[in-house]
Write a protein that holds these residues in place. Structure first.
Motif, short mmCIF file in Angstrom:
data_model
loop_
_atom_site.label_atom_id
_atom_site.label_comp_id
_atom_site.label_asym_id
_atom_site.label_seq_id
_atom_site.Cartn_x
_atom_site.Cartn_y
_atom_site.Cartn_z
N ASN A 132 0.77 -1.26 0.08
CA ASN A 132 -0.05 0.02 -0.11
C ASN A 132 0.86 1.44 0.12
OD1 ASN A 132 -2.68 0.94 -0.05
ND2 ASN A 132 -2.56 1.63 2.17
N ASP A 133 2.45 1.08 0.24
CA ASP A 133 2.96 2.42 0.34
C ASP A 133 3.17 2.87 -1.12
OD1 ASP A 133 3.44 2.17 3.13
OD2 ASP A 133 5.33 1.29 2.98
N GLY A 134 3.20 4.05 -1.21
CA GLY A 134 3.68 4.93 -2.37
C GLY A 134 2.57 4.54 -3.59
N PHE A 135 3.07 4.92 -4.67
CA PHE A 135 2.22 4.63 -5.99
C PHE A 135 3.17 3.40 -6.80
CE2 PHE A 135 2.04 8.73 -4.33
CZ PHE A 135 0.45 9.14 -4.58
N ARG A 166 -1.28 -4.44 -8.48
CA ARG A 166 -0.02 -4.88 -7.46
C ARG A 166 -0.62 -5.61 -6.15
NH1 ARG A 166 0.73 0.72 -3.97
NH2 ARG A 166 -0.79 2.06 -5.15
N PHE A 167 -1.72 -5.36 -5.95
CA PHE A 167 -2.19 -6.00 -4.81
C PHE A 167 -2.74 -7.58 -4.84
CE2 PHE A 167 -3.33 -1.52 -3.88
CZ PHE A 167 -2.74 -1.35 -2.64
N LEU A 168 -3.01 -8.05 -6.30
CA LEU A 168 -3.07 -9.16 -6.36
C LEU A 168 -1.72 -9.96 -6.55
CD1 LEU A 168 -5.51 -9.30 -9.51
CD2 LEU A 168 -6.15 -9.58 -7.22
N ALA A 169 -0.87 -9.15 -7.11
CA ALA A 169 0.45 -9.89 -7.18
C ALA A 169 1.19 -10.00 -5.64
CB ALA A 169 1.59 -8.90 -7.86
N ALA A 170 0.86 -8.77 -4.90
CA ALA A 170 1.42 -8.74 -3.42
C ALA A 170 0.81 -10.29 -2.80
CB ALA A 170 1.12 -7.66 -2.74
N ASP A 210 3.50 -2.75 -12.89
CA ASP A 210 4.36 -2.33 -11.64
C ASP A 210 5.28 -3.49 -11.43
OD1 ASP A 210 1.71 -3.86 -10.94
OD2 ASP A 210 2.94 -4.07 -9.26
N GLU A 211 6.36 -3.21 -10.64
CA GLU A 211 7.43 -4.24 -10.54
C GLU A 211 6.86 -5.59 -9.70
OE1 GLU A 211 11.41 -3.60 -8.15
OE2 GLU A 211 10.63 -1.65 -9.16
N ARG A 212 6.18 -5.26 -8.80
CA ARG A 212 5.63 -6.62 -8.17
C ARG A 212 4.74 -7.34 -9.10
NH1 ARG A 212 4.52 -3.28 -4.04
NH2 ARG A 212 5.32 -3.96 -2.00
N SER A 213 3.91 -6.96 -10.19
CA SER A 213 3.22 -7.69 -11.08
C SER A 213 4.12 -8.13 -11.75
CB SER A 213 2.22 -6.85 -11.67
OG SER A 213 1.39 -6.18 -10.81
N ARG A 214 5.28 -7.41 -12.42
CA ARG A 214 6.25 -7.83 -13.28
C ARG A 214 6.97 -9.23 -12.79
NH1 ARG A 214 6.61 -2.43 -15.68
NH2 ARG A 214 8.23 -2.17 -14.06
N ASP A 215 6.97 -9.21 -11.63
CA ASP A 215 7.85 -10.44 -10.90
C ASP A 215 6.95 -11.63 -10.79
OD1 ASP A 215 10.19 -9.24 -10.42
OD2 ASP A 215 9.74 -8.71 -8.33
N VAL A 216 5.62 -11.55 -11.15
CA VAL A 216 4.68 -12.54 -10.80
C VAL A 216 5.27 -13.90 -11.82
CG1 VAL A 216 2.47 -13.51 -11.37
CG2 VAL A 216 2.82 -11.95 -9.76
#
Ligand SMILES: Cc1ncc(COP(=O)(O)O)c(C=O)c1O
Length: 353
Positions: free
Chosen positions: A26-29, A242-246, A36-42
């Motif tokens: 939830n931090d930042g944008f 990003r929240f799905l990826a997280a 986003d980075e998190r999703s690209r890592d999925v």
């Protein structure tokens, strides 16, 4: 909420590590729609879990995962063969047919919600297939763990997949309770999917402890061409992706998903063993986190009055020799990562006293 929650594994909240991961994300944008980075890592994350390159599409519900996946591997004139109690055919309000442009789901019989190779072979041997007058079999969909709480062994998956592939069908797995089956079989995700002939998987995290996160996984990325557009047209490309990826990152981290599933399964085992010891033997072998038992309607009322929550099911195809009497009901009891031993013990005490 009552103390004895056995209505479904989705009555539980969010598993603590996943909730923390959501707060952390939830931090930042971050850019939306998976940029986003998190999703690209999925995809890397899933490639690690499944030990090969995969194409992954995150969605929010199991129904969306099944419907969009099946629509992708079947033409509108195709037939998707599944068990007649499969969630996709009984509980998704026609979503696979809708997203599949009118494809047809065909339910086949089978003990304990499992399809037997002979049943599939007979169905495929039917002469009433093929154009231009008839739909053509295009996919096989297996649920792992099944709606009866049973599981397919690897050789059973492989035998069914081989028959399907020999006729050019794609093989889909509805893995809403994939982790529960995985830990029971003590096999790897790769072994339970592509190594046994699965082409596309709906992998559920929600019932296993996520807030809302499901993944469509293609084991041959080439097969996923235009899937991004199909998911968008299906209204399930989440902008705050990003929240799905997280959720998935936390689900997989340090085998958290397996720990959560082991807990749910072990509580189902406890429930089954204690009910059986009190004369209430489960209808099917308890192989995941679902227990079916037949109980008198009086006991059902007593349990409900005491605050227990569970569903009474219409009779699924019961094993030979088992019948539900006029004064009895079939109960479906589902445990989760959050079920406690106390809940189980209290339920059994009330049910069997
Ligand atoms: C076997 C199975 N598949 C798919 C689903 C669909 O999940 P959702 O309710 O998220 O659409 C469920 C939910 O109960 C299920 O039990």
């Amino acid at each position: 909420m009552s103390e004895m929650n056995f209505a479904s594994d989705n009555t539980a909240g969010i598993a603590p590590d996943i909730l923390r991961a959501l707060a952390g994300a939830n931090d930042g944008f971050a850019l939306g729609y998976g940029n986003d980075e998190r999703s690209r890592d999925v995809e890397r994350l899933f490639a690690h879990v499944f030990e090969r390159d995969v194409a992954v599409f995150l969605v929010t519900t199991g129904t969306a995962a099944n419907a969009i996946a099946l629509a992708h591997v079947s033409p509108p004139w195709g037939a998707v063969l599944c068990h007649r109690e499969a969630h996709a055919i009984t509980d998704e309000c026609g979503a696979p047919e809708f997203f599949g442009g009118g494809l047809r789901l065909i339910g086949l019989p089978g003990e304990a919600c499992k399809l037997a190779p002979q049943t599939l072979q007979n169905a495929l041997g039917d002469e009433l297939w093929g154009g231009p007058h008839h739909v053509s079999p295009s996919a096989l969909s297996l649920t792992q763990a099944t709606e009866a709480g049973t599981i397919y062994r690897l050789d059973e998956i492989a035998a069914l997949a081989a028959l399907a592939h020999a006729r050019g069908l794609a093989v889909h797995m509805d893995g809403a309770r994939f982790a529960n089956a995985l830990v029971r079989l003590a096999v790897t995700p790769a072994e339970m999917t592509w190594k046994s002939g699965i082409d596309v998987l709906s992998l559920g995290a929600t019932k296993g402890g996520a807030m809302a996160a499901e993944a469509i996984v293609f084991f041959d990325p080439a097969r996923a061409a235009s899937m991004a557009e199909r998911r968008k047209r299906g209204g399930d490309l989440v902008s705050k992706h990003r929240f799905l990826a997280a959720q998935f990152a936390a689900f997989f981290a340090e085998d958290y998903w397996l720990t959560l599933a082991r807990h749910a399964n072990s509580l189902a085992d406890r429930l089954a063993a204690r009910l059986a010891a009190s004369g209430c033997k489960p209808v099917w072998p308890v192989e995941a986190n679902i227990v079916f038992v037949i109980m008198s309607k009086d006991r059902v009322t007593k349990l409900k009055n005491a605050g227990a929550s569970f569903y009474v099911r219409r009779s699924l195809s019961l094993p030979a020799g088992i019948e539900i009497g006029a004064d009895e009901s079939l109960l479906r009891l589902v445990t989760s990562f959050a079920t406690s031993e106390n809940e189980v013990d209290r339920f059994v005490e009330l049910a069997c006293r």
